[in-house]
Design a protein around this motif. Structure first.
Motif, short mmCIF file in Angstrom:
data_model
loop_
_atom_site.label_atom_id
_atom_site.label_comp_id
_atom_site.label_asym_id
_atom_site.label_seq_id
_atom_site.Cartn_x
_atom_site.Cartn_y
_atom_site.Cartn_z
N ALA B 71 0.86 -1.18 0.00
CA ALA B 71 0.00 0.00 0.00
C ALA B 71 0.89 1.22 0.00
O ALA B 71 0.96 1.97 0.96
CB ALA B 71 -0.92 -0.01 1.20
N LEU B 73 0.80 4.12 -1.25
CA LEU B 73 0.27 5.46 -1.00
C LEU B 73 -0.98 5.45 -0.14
O LEU B 73 -1.68 6.45 -0.07
CB LEU B 73 0.03 6.19 -2.32
CG LEU B 73 1.30 6.78 -2.93
CD1 LEU B 73 1.04 7.26 -4.34
CD2 LEU B 73 1.84 7.92 -2.10
N ALA B 74 -1.27 4.36 0.53
CA ALA B 74 -2.31 4.43 1.56
C ALA B 74 -1.59 4.86 2.83
O ALA B 74 -0.49 4.42 3.12
CB ALA B 74 -2.98 3.08 1.76
N GLY B 75 -2.22 5.72 3.57
CA GLY B 75 -1.60 6.19 4.79
C GLY B 75 -2.08 7.60 5.08
O GLY B 75 -3.25 7.90 4.86
#
Lengths: 451, 451
Positions: B71, B73-75
């Motif tokens: 992930a 760019l999930a955050g």
């Protein structure tokens, strides 16, 4: 502190140099620092030392025409500032206004989920629908959308944001390096919202945050506003001038929760109070008078004209208000309009007197007296069905906050009405609110508590 | 350090656990901390100790389909994180991506002006037009708008935001308590923008910030992107595989500035470099191999399919790429498509080999060797007309950043190519960029320097 006594919730509403419209002219304030993080860090830490549940930053998406004689809401964008304050505080909740009328739900859900992570569960969202054409004009529109349409949009906006906050289940991230499974795909959900105002596929690109949702706060007290609050809000900031009005509002709003399957304790009602505190009552009144003498009538007239949607510049300052429009015609802050109109009528005020009465808190209750006197008042409202706590609005900063923190709060603590230490770590815990159950998880329709 | 030698600008591009797509599976990384401010604070302070000009956080407005196997760019939403990092750092620049396609200019101007105030002049904006339907689907649209239309919108977006940043003159706030003049009304301007995409009255509700504008960064390298950069950008993050390509790009873009009345030095070109550093070359190659072995082909295939707009899952991993669409048909990141297609053709790579070549930096240049070897490469690009500095992309964190900070930067400093102390305090000063003249101030059409 008695362990079993019901406790007040106290929020501090920070506004640049303070809530009194002439505060920036007071020698104790720091108008040169309204864009300075160090200044707000001092205030936030002071509030945290005093064990406030939360601090709150309001917002408006335009600068008014009053820029010459003051600039109450020109300065830092609240969300940027709250994120920075999250890094320099540890326990106090961080509540910011964001408008549902001029934003997109994906952005807003994402920002609050991020703030909630960064602050380890201290984010709160004051949901507003905005109230003026000057904001519309900064967002490609000639005029502000109509009141009920704004609330329809707000309701759909909440459906989308809560869906996005739930789109990652709490245990979606597994980080199994061996198998190469970062998250369980089946626990990350598209929401596929296809509504009247919004089409949003999701999932959010932020994993579920410590509080699940930020604490949902609401500040409109119109009929639409109260209904919206009863359905969605977990705290209300409201302006109430007298105990009687506060009691009626409290009973009214709490009474609406049942039809949405909610318990009255799931919504905290916090009337605003702008208090000037002195060692003696005479000293407090003197300080109040000192501030009133700094008022610039043109500034007050402008504010009041905006609230009442009447151009007051053509009427004598020492005469009465002219005839006002009907509240039905008001497409802005309806409840504040009503409050100001009632106040002027009830106390038979001239325009100048009304400006002075409003100067300390724009329609919120103002008070000047000793710490004991103000504690008496707060206790009365709190124990007599007028509130669950208060939205403390220091009239001038930092002194107004220092006085409240050093004199009023210890008095409330001596009476067993307010915490002496934080007992929780999240804003939901401070306010005694449950963590929302994720709607994608197959559990009975009840709420679970704790984080 | 020689006082007169031209100095490199170094930005560190932080991406959650690092740029290598399998970094989260590496035992040294901390994927459990991607929503933790403390983790990013450590990285930011490390970069600041090393005297990087700036740190950069990228963004995409959706979570890809790769959530199971990673992930990237999930955050945290970058802007929220940058604001928090502003509070815990003092000198390093803070650059964030914000899309002009899915935002309103009033919000964006306001956020960057606020970040610039909070950080005392360290804000930078990486302007992107976004590149995928999955983002469109989170913002009420079925499909992503067409490439040139996005650039038209971006240009108008910049006209509005720069207008808003100028809407308060630098000396508009006077704070004369005696006369009651907070600001000089004549120095706070409506912009009355009435364009194709936007109608924005202004003024902004944030006074002009320390840098005037955030540093304007751009990352698209298509024809539209290069032209946009030549007109507006002050720094470019670009992907270049070879010195020859870098030189051609450098000459091309710098050559376009003249027609906009700009000097070549007003735009800094920073190619990306994802470097694995070892005590020996063999150790570096071993580390690289270790990371490559953690690649999950399905993840890489998905990334590559998105870049090339072809579903590669139906082709053999150890065979060649299928026929690709023409670049004219690409409505996303056109320049990255071209780079990857050229790379595969030039080196005659199978799909699996291509995935490995891209794994470290998604098309940016990768490198594995000693600190001296990498310093040699950087020096060559920098002195041979390939760059003004670099966008340093640690393949895995924190170790990849530590190695660059502790081994490569001292080597560059020994060669007199990079600062040993900050000499300025704003990001513009680090990059050697002028502060923009306010367009509402009646001065000759030249730029003034200093803050």
């Amino acid at each position: 502190m008695s362990k079993h006594k019901r406790q007040m919730n106290l929020n501090v509403f920070l506004m640049n140099v303070g809530h009194h419209e002439a505060a920036w002219r007071h020698p104790g304030t720091e108008p040169q620092h309204i864009t300075d993080l160090g200044y707000f860090t001092r205030l936030a830490r002071l509030a945290e030392q005093a064990k406030f549940d939360s601090l709150f930053l309001a917002d408006i998406l335009a600068v008014g025409k009053n820029v010459k004689h003051g600039a109450a809401l020109a300065g830092l964008e609240p969300f940027t500032l709250l994120s920075a304050l999250a890094a320099v505080t540890e326990r106090i909740g961080l509540i910011g206004t964001v408008s549902t009328t001029y934003n997109e739900p994906f952005h807003v859900a994402r920002k609050f989920a991020s703030l909630d992570h960064i602050s380890k569960g201290r984010a709160g969202w004051n949901i507003v629908t905005s109230g003026s054409d000057i904001e519309a004009n900064n967002f490609n529109q000639d005029a502000h959308p109509e009141h009920s349409k704004r609330y329809d949009r707000a309701a759909e906006f909440l459906d989308v944001t809560t869906g996005l906050w739930d789109s990652w289940e709490d245990d979606a991230i597994v980080i199994d390096r061996e198998s190469g499974t970062f998250s369980e795909g089946a626990k990350v959900h598209e929401i596929n919202h296809d509504g009247h105002f919004f089409q949003v596929r999701g999932p959010l690109n932020v994993p579920r945050s410590p509080q699940g949702y930020p604490v949902l706060v609401q500040a409109g007290s119109s009929e639409d506003g109260k209904e919206f609050a009863a359905r969605y809000a977990e705290a209300i900031f409201t302006a109430q001038q007298t105990l009687g009005e506060a009691q009626r509002f409290y009973a009214d709003v709490k009474g609406r929760l049942g039809k949405y399957g909610r318990h009255p304790d799931e919504l905290k009602i916090l009337p605003g109070i702008s208090a000037i505190i002195g060692k003696t009552e005479a000293e407090a009144k003197e300080k109040e008078q000192e501030l009133h003498e700094l008022i610039i009538p043109e500034y007050g007239l402008n504010q009041l004209s905006n609230m009442l949607k009447v151009d007051l510049f053509t009427y004598p300052l020492d005469g009465p208000l002219p005839e006002l429009p009907n509240v039905e015609e008001i497409n802005g802050n309806k409840s504040r309009f009503q409050l100001v109109a009632d106040l002027a009528r009830r106390d038979n005020l001239t325009i100048r007197q009304l400006i002075q009465r409003l100067a300390g808190g724009r329609g919120h209750r103002t008070f000047a007296g000793t710490a004991v006197q103000i504690a008496d008042e707060l206790e009365e409202w709190f124990t007599q069905g007028g509130s669950d706590g208060f939205n403390v609005m220091p009239p001038y900063l930092p002194e107004g906050l220092e006085a409240f923190a050093e004199e009023v709060i210890p008095e409330l603590q001596r009476r067993g009405l307010f915490r002496t230490q934080y007992t929780g770590s999240t804003l939901r815990e401070h306010y005694g609110l449950n963590r929302p159950v994720n709607k994608f998880v197959n559990v009975p329709l009840s709420r679970v508590s704790g984080v």
